[in-house]
Motif scaffolding. Structure first.
Motif, short mmCIF file in Angstrom:
data_model
loop_
_atom_site.label_atom_id
_atom_site.label_comp_id
_atom_site.label_asym_id
_atom_site.label_seq_id
_atom_site.Cartn_x
_atom_site.Cartn_y
_atom_site.Cartn_z
N MET A 1 -8.17 -1.18 14.19
CA MET A 1 -6.92 -0.81 14.86
C MET A 1 -5.73 -1.55 14.28
O MET A 1 -4.65 -1.00 14.12
N VAL A 2 -5.94 -2.86 13.95
CA VAL A 2 -4.84 -3.64 13.40
C VAL A 2 -4.42 -3.09 12.04
O VAL A 2 -3.22 -2.95 11.76
N TRP A 3 -5.41 -2.74 11.21
CA TRP A 3 -5.09 -2.18 9.90
C TRP A 3 -4.39 -0.84 10.04
O TRP A 3 -3.47 -0.52 9.28
N ASP A 4 -4.81 -0.05 11.01
CA ASP A 4 -4.15 1.23 11.25
C ASP A 4 -2.69 1.03 11.61
O ASP A 4 -1.81 1.79 11.18
N GLU A 5 -2.42 0.00 12.40
CA GLU A 5 -1.04 -0.27 12.81
C GLU A 5 -0.19 -0.67 11.61
O GLU A 5 0.97 -0.26 11.48
N ILE A 6 -0.76 -1.47 10.71
CA ILE A 6 -0.03 -1.87 9.50
C ILE A 6 0.28 -0.65 8.64
O ILE A 6 1.42 -0.48 8.17
N GLU A 7 -0.71 0.20 8.45
CA GLU A 7 -0.49 1.38 7.62
C GLU A 7 0.53 2.33 8.25
O GLU A 7 1.36 2.91 7.54
N ARG A 8 0.49 2.49 9.59
CA ARG A 8 1.47 3.36 10.26
C ARG A 8 2.88 2.82 10.09
O ARG A 8 3.83 3.59 9.87
N LYS A 9 3.03 1.50 10.15
CA LYS A 9 4.36 0.90 10.00
C LYS A 9 4.88 1.10 8.58
O LYS A 9 6.07 1.42 8.38
N LEU A 10 4.04 0.93 7.59
CA LEU A 10 4.45 1.14 6.21
C LEU A 10 4.82 2.61 5.97
O LEU A 10 5.79 2.92 5.28
N ALA A 43 -4.22 -10.66 13.63
CA ALA A 43 -3.42 -10.18 14.76
C ALA A 43 -2.15 -11.00 14.91
O ALA A 43 -1.07 -10.46 15.22
N THR A 44 -2.26 -12.31 14.68
CA THR A 44 -1.06 -13.16 14.77
C THR A 44 -0.06 -12.79 13.69
O THR A 44 1.15 -12.70 13.94
N TYR A 45 -0.56 -12.53 12.47
CA TYR A 45 0.35 -12.14 11.40
C TYR A 45 1.05 -10.82 11.71
O TYR A 45 2.25 -10.67 11.49
N VAL A 46 0.31 -9.86 12.25
CA VAL A 46 0.91 -8.56 12.57
C VAL A 46 2.02 -8.73 13.59
O VAL A 46 3.07 -8.08 13.49
N ASN A 47 1.82 -9.58 14.58
CA ASN A 47 2.87 -9.82 15.57
C ASN A 47 4.12 -10.39 14.92
O ASN A 47 5.25 -10.02 15.26
N VAL A 48 3.92 -11.31 13.97
CA VAL A 48 5.06 -11.88 13.23
C VAL A 48 5.72 -10.81 12.39
O VAL A 48 6.95 -10.66 12.35
N TRP A 49 4.91 -10.04 11.71
CA TRP A 49 5.38 -9.02 10.78
C TRP A 49 6.19 -7.94 11.48
O TRP A 49 7.25 -7.52 11.01
N LEU A 50 5.73 -7.51 12.65
CA LEU A 50 6.41 -6.46 13.37
C LEU A 50 7.78 -6.89 13.89
O LEU A 50 8.67 -6.06 14.10
N CYS A 51 7.96 -8.19 14.10
CA CYS A 51 9.20 -8.70 14.68
C CYS A 51 10.15 -9.29 13.64
O CYS A 51 11.25 -9.74 13.99
N SER A 52 9.74 -9.32 12.39
CA SER A 52 10.54 -9.99 11.37
C SER A 52 10.90 -9.02 10.25
O SER A 52 10.04 -8.65 9.45
N PRO A 53 12.17 -8.62 10.16
CA PRO A 53 12.59 -7.76 9.04
C PRO A 53 12.33 -8.41 7.69
O PRO A 53 12.02 -7.73 6.71
#
Length: 440
Positions: A1-10, A43-53
């Motif tokens: 699920m985490v990888w899916d979220e990264i791919e969807r954001k990209l 998961a921690t990295y994704v939270n940082v990534w989603l909030c940091s341009p």
């Protein structure tokens, strides 16, 4: 699920189709960013990534593919040179030619455009080149104008002797060329991309479409349609020409130029006029380019279209014959060279692909070990949409000549366009080893 979220954001941000890079490549990019950030939990990295341009941009930098070199697919540049000299210039005596290169990567493409226009005799104040890319790292390198051997490919590199100075750190580009290009950091898929810019006469949009998912491709076509002038030309990469463009653009059907124009309400009303080949004054003089003969010829108008005052002095000796680019197929030229392969290439340039392919096959029935013939047949089959058969031809050429550069490059681009990135990566490494061995 985490990888899916990264791919969807990209996908949402840059339109990336994850399948074109592969999950392994994206995972590798994420792990490298996690190490830089000092984060061990995904998961921690994704939270940082989603909030940091800033971190989003950093991951984008890791996923983009900055593969380019000077005068890549040189036929496009030669076609553009003749279009500017013999169509645009005579009808725009006081206008400034506006060009856009997107994505521009590390600058090789927009700088190639500048060198081509300068060599063609166009005064520096008569053209403007905007170069846009989503990668800040790539643009920093482009600003430096310092390039190594891998940016210079092929046998004919006279432009390097003219426009570059060799240094201990690489080849430094002349300031006269650097100052002709305006680099802009931007995302083609943003709603207001270049919104306030005047329309462009020429857009080079090459080697990005194959990495975009379908919705992003359509969005990109909308943006390009908005940015291109009604009479402008759009150039794409060899692996990208096809149905994705045909909703809004019409192919000029000019062999290996991969040029398009906007669809008009009445497509028969406006035509482009290109003068015959001029090998003597080509920017790529010395390259063995096949004739960029147009696909339809018309009679010379009673009143010449090309004013001697509008064309640079070095070009005034050209005849007044005009060549129209249109999708129809003309009669063959009066004289066709005796060599079967040259004859086949002439027929392909005229759009007579079936005859060209048959001629190649007849030749190969008697010359089964000619790698160049297989390469040519592959090019013809690809133009006709027979990608599997084209792939087989290029594989045969590589079997006969393992270091055949053109066959390797054709196969690499085909694999990339089909999303076969593991094979494409292996081919790219093979080509890099070949170029390195040739440079030693």
């Amino acid at each position: 699920m985490v990888w899916d979220e990264i791919e969807r954001k990209l996908t949402k941000t840059i339109g990336l189709d994850p399948k074109t890079l592969g999950s392994h490549a994206i995972a590798k990019a994420v792990r490298e960013r996690m190490e830089v950030c000092g984060v061990e939990n995904l998961a921690t990295y994704v939270n940082v990534w989603l909030c940091s341009p800033q971190e989003l941009q950093a991951l984008i930098e890791e996923t983009v593919v900055p593969e380019t070199w000077f005068f890549r697919e040189p036929e496009s540049f030669e076609f553009l040179r003749r279009y500017v000299l013999f169509d645009w210039l005579p009808h725009h005596r006081e206008d400034i030619l506006r060009l856009l290169s997107v994505p521009c990567s590390t600058g090789e493409e927009p700088y190639s455009l500048a060198m081509m226009l300068l060599d063609a005799g166009l005064p520096p104040n008569r053209f403007v080149i905007d170069a846009v890319d989503i990668s800040k790292k790539a643009q920093e390198k482009a600003h430096q104008g310092l390039y190594r051997e891998h940016s210079f490919r092929g046998k004919y590199l006279r432009f390097r002797d003219h426009y570059f100075k060799e240094t201990p750190h690489g080849y430094q580009l002349s300031p006269a060329v650097k100052e002709r290009v305006n680099f802009i950091h931007g995302n083609l898929l943003q709603p207001l991309f270049l919104y306030r810019k005047p329309l462009y006469d020429i857009i080079f949009f090459r080697h990005l479409l194959i990495y975009l998912e379908p919705a992003a491709r359509d969005r990109a076509m909308q943006v390009l349609n908005r940015l291109l002038s009604p009479t402008g030309l759009l150039f794409v990469g060899s692996a990208e020409a096809g149905s994705a463009l045909e909703k809004r653009f019409i192919s000029l059907r000019h062999s290996r130029a991969f040029a398009y124009r906007k669809r008009q309400k009445s497509d028969g009303s406006d035509r482009f006029f290109i003068a015959p080949d001029d090998p003597e004054h080509s920017t790529l003089q010395g390259l063995q380019l096949s004739p960029l003969t147009s696909s339809s010829r018309i009679q010379t108008e009673s009143k010449p279209r090309h004013s001697a005052e509008a064309v640079p002095e070095a070009r005034r000796e050209h005849p007044q014959t005009s060549w129209a680019i249109a999708p129809s197929v003309p009669s063959p030229p009066k004289r066709i060279p005796e060599s079967p392969l040259i004859q086949a290439r002439h027929l392909a340039d005229l759009g007579r692909l079936n005859e060209a392919a048959q001629l190649c096959e007849t030749y190969l029935s008697q010359h089964r070990t000619d790698a160049n013939a297989y390469v040519l047949l592959g090019e013809i089959l690809q133009s006709a949409g027979h990608y599997d058969r084209a792939e087989q031809c290029w594989e045969k050429a590589i079997y006969l000549e393992p270091h055949h550069y053109e066959a390797l490059m054709h196969l690499l681009l085909l694999k990339e366009s089909h999303g076969e990135l593991t094979h494409a990566c292996a081919l790219r490494q093979r080509i890099q080893r070949l170029l390195k061995s040739q440079g030693e």
